[in-house]
Structures are given as structure tokens and as C-alpha cells.
Write a protein that holds these residues in place. Structure first.
Motif, PDB file in Angstrom:
ATOM      1  N   LEU A  36      47.439 -13.744  15.947  1.00 45.27           N
ATOM      2  CA  LEU A  36      46.401 -13.296  14.601  1.00 45.27           C
ATOM      3  C   LEU A  36      45.217 -13.926  14.928  1.00 45.27           C
ATOM      4  CD1 LEU A  36      46.342 -11.646  12.151  1.00 45.27           C
ATOM      5  CD2 LEU A  36      46.912 -13.750  11.073  1.00 45.27           C
ATOM      6  N   SER A  37      44.860 -15.010  15.292  1.00 39.34           N
ATOM      7  CA  SER A  37      43.796 -15.910  15.268  1.00 39.34           C
ATOM      8  C   SER A  37      42.871 -15.374  16.515  1.00 39.34           C
ATOM      9  CB  SER A  37      43.732 -17.272  15.325  1.00 39.34           C
ATOM     10  OG  SER A  37      44.284 -17.600  16.532  1.00 39.34           O
ATOM     11  N   ARG A  39      42.688 -12.075  17.683  1.00 35.48           N
ATOM     12  CA  ARG A  39      42.687 -10.692  17.579  1.00 35.48           C
ATOM     13  C   ARG A  39      41.175 -10.278  16.561  1.00 35.48           C
ATOM     14  NH1 ARG A  39      46.564  -7.025  19.141  1.00 35.48           N
ATOM     15  NH2 ARG A  39      48.186  -7.765  19.942  1.00 35.48           N
ATOM     16  N   SER A  41      39.391  -8.150  13.518  1.00 40.27           N
ATOM     17  CA  SER A  41      40.131  -7.489  12.412  1.00 40.27           C
ATOM     18  C   SER A  41      40.422  -6.116  12.811  1.00 40.27           C
ATOM     19  CB  SER A  41      39.011  -7.496  11.261  1.00 40.27           C
ATOM     20  OG  SER A  41      38.878  -8.781  10.880  1.00 40.27           O
ATOM     21  N   VAL A  44      44.072  -5.428  13.967  1.00 44.92           N
ATOM     22  CA  VAL A  44      45.025  -5.812  12.900  1.00 44.92           C
ATOM     23  C   VAL A  44      45.382  -4.639  11.494  1.00 44.92           C
ATOM     24  CG1 VAL A  44      45.977  -7.744  11.247  1.00 44.92           C
ATOM     25  CG2 VAL A  44      44.593  -8.278  13.202  1.00 44.92           C
ATOM     26  N   LYS A  48      43.456  -9.895   7.669  1.00 40.34           N
ATOM     27  CA  LYS A  48      44.161 -11.170   8.405  1.00 40.34           C
ATOM     28  C   LYS A  48      44.387 -12.124   7.421  1.00 40.34           C
ATOM     29  CE  LYS A  48      42.140 -12.227  12.398  1.00 40.34           C
ATOM     30  NZ  LYS A  48      41.228 -12.253  13.369  1.00 40.34           N
ATOM     31  N   TRP A  51      48.037 -11.364   6.594  1.00 37.88           N
ATOM     32  CA  TRP A  51      49.046 -11.443   7.674  1.00 37.88           C
ATOM     33  C   TRP A  51      49.333 -12.828   7.740  1.00 37.88           C
ATOM     34  CZ3 TRP A  51      52.573  -8.169   8.580  1.00 37.88           C
ATOM     35  CH2 TRP A  51      52.350  -7.023   8.479  1.00 37.88           C
ATOM     36  N   TYR A  65      54.882  -9.432  11.624  1.00 40.62           N
ATOM     37  CA  TYR A  65      53.804  -9.332  11.925  1.00 40.62           C
ATOM     38  C   TYR A  65      53.666  -8.708  13.232  1.00 40.62           C
ATOM     39  CZ  TYR A  65      49.606 -10.422  14.621  1.00 40.62           C
ATOM     40  OH  TYR A  65      48.222 -10.433  15.356  1.00 40.62           O
ATOM     41  N   ARG A  70      50.071  -5.471  13.926  1.00 38.60           N
ATOM     42  CA  ARG A  70      49.151  -5.301  14.955  1.00 38.60           C
ATOM     43  C   ARG A  70      49.073  -3.837  15.387  1.00 38.60           C
ATOM     44  NH1 ARG A  70      51.357  -8.493  20.046  1.00 38.60           N
ATOM     45  NH2 ARG A  70      53.030  -7.252  19.843  1.00 38.60           N
TER      46      ARG A  70
END
Length: 75
Positions: A36-37, A39, A41, A44, A48, A51, A65, A70
Motif C-alpha cells: 500500500l505504501s 503504490r 493513489s 488503489v 489509502k 485501506w 486488500y 489494488r
């Protein structure tokens, strides 16, 4: 209500299962937060921060997630 067992009351197999389960859960969450960190915005589905919060939910959060959070790549 049954008395709660303490760690010392558990046999080796039960202790090992708890440790393995906790390790798998932590690894899933860390992998999801890392992904997540890294990618943007637009990669996603949804906000964020939401998530990041969902990932903290046992097993279900990281799996959700990876399945729904994604955005799919378009060819």
C-alpha cells in the motif's frame, strides 16, 4: 463460562499453533502495508488511509486488500 487458559497451561502443539498463526498474520499485514505504501493513489481502489485501517483487521484485512484494494492493471 470456562476458565481462560494461561500460556503455561497450553501444550507444545497449541503454543506452536498460536505462534505460527500470529507470524502469518503479522507477515500478511506487513506485506499489505508495504504494498500500500509503495503504490500511488490511482493504483488503489478507494482511499489509502481507509485501506491502511482495514489491513489491521485480523487475516481478513490484508486478504481483502490484496483481493479488492489494488486496482487491476489495464493492458
Amino acid at each position: 463460562m470456562a476458565d481462560k487458559k494461561k500460556w503455561r497451561d497450553l501444550d507444545t502443539r497449541q503454543r506452536r499453533a498460536i505462534i505460527v498463526g500470529g507470524t502469518v498474520q503479522a507477515a500478511l499485514a506487513l506485506a499489505a502495508w508495504y504494498d500500500l505504501s509503495h503504490r500511488s493513489s490511482d493504483q488503489v481502489n478507494g482511499p489509502k488511509p481507509l485501506w491502511a485501517f482495514i489491513i489491521a483487521i485480523n487475516f481478513i484485512g490484508p486478504l481483502a486488500y490484496f483481493r479488492f484494494g489494488r486496482a487491476r492493471r489495464r493492458s
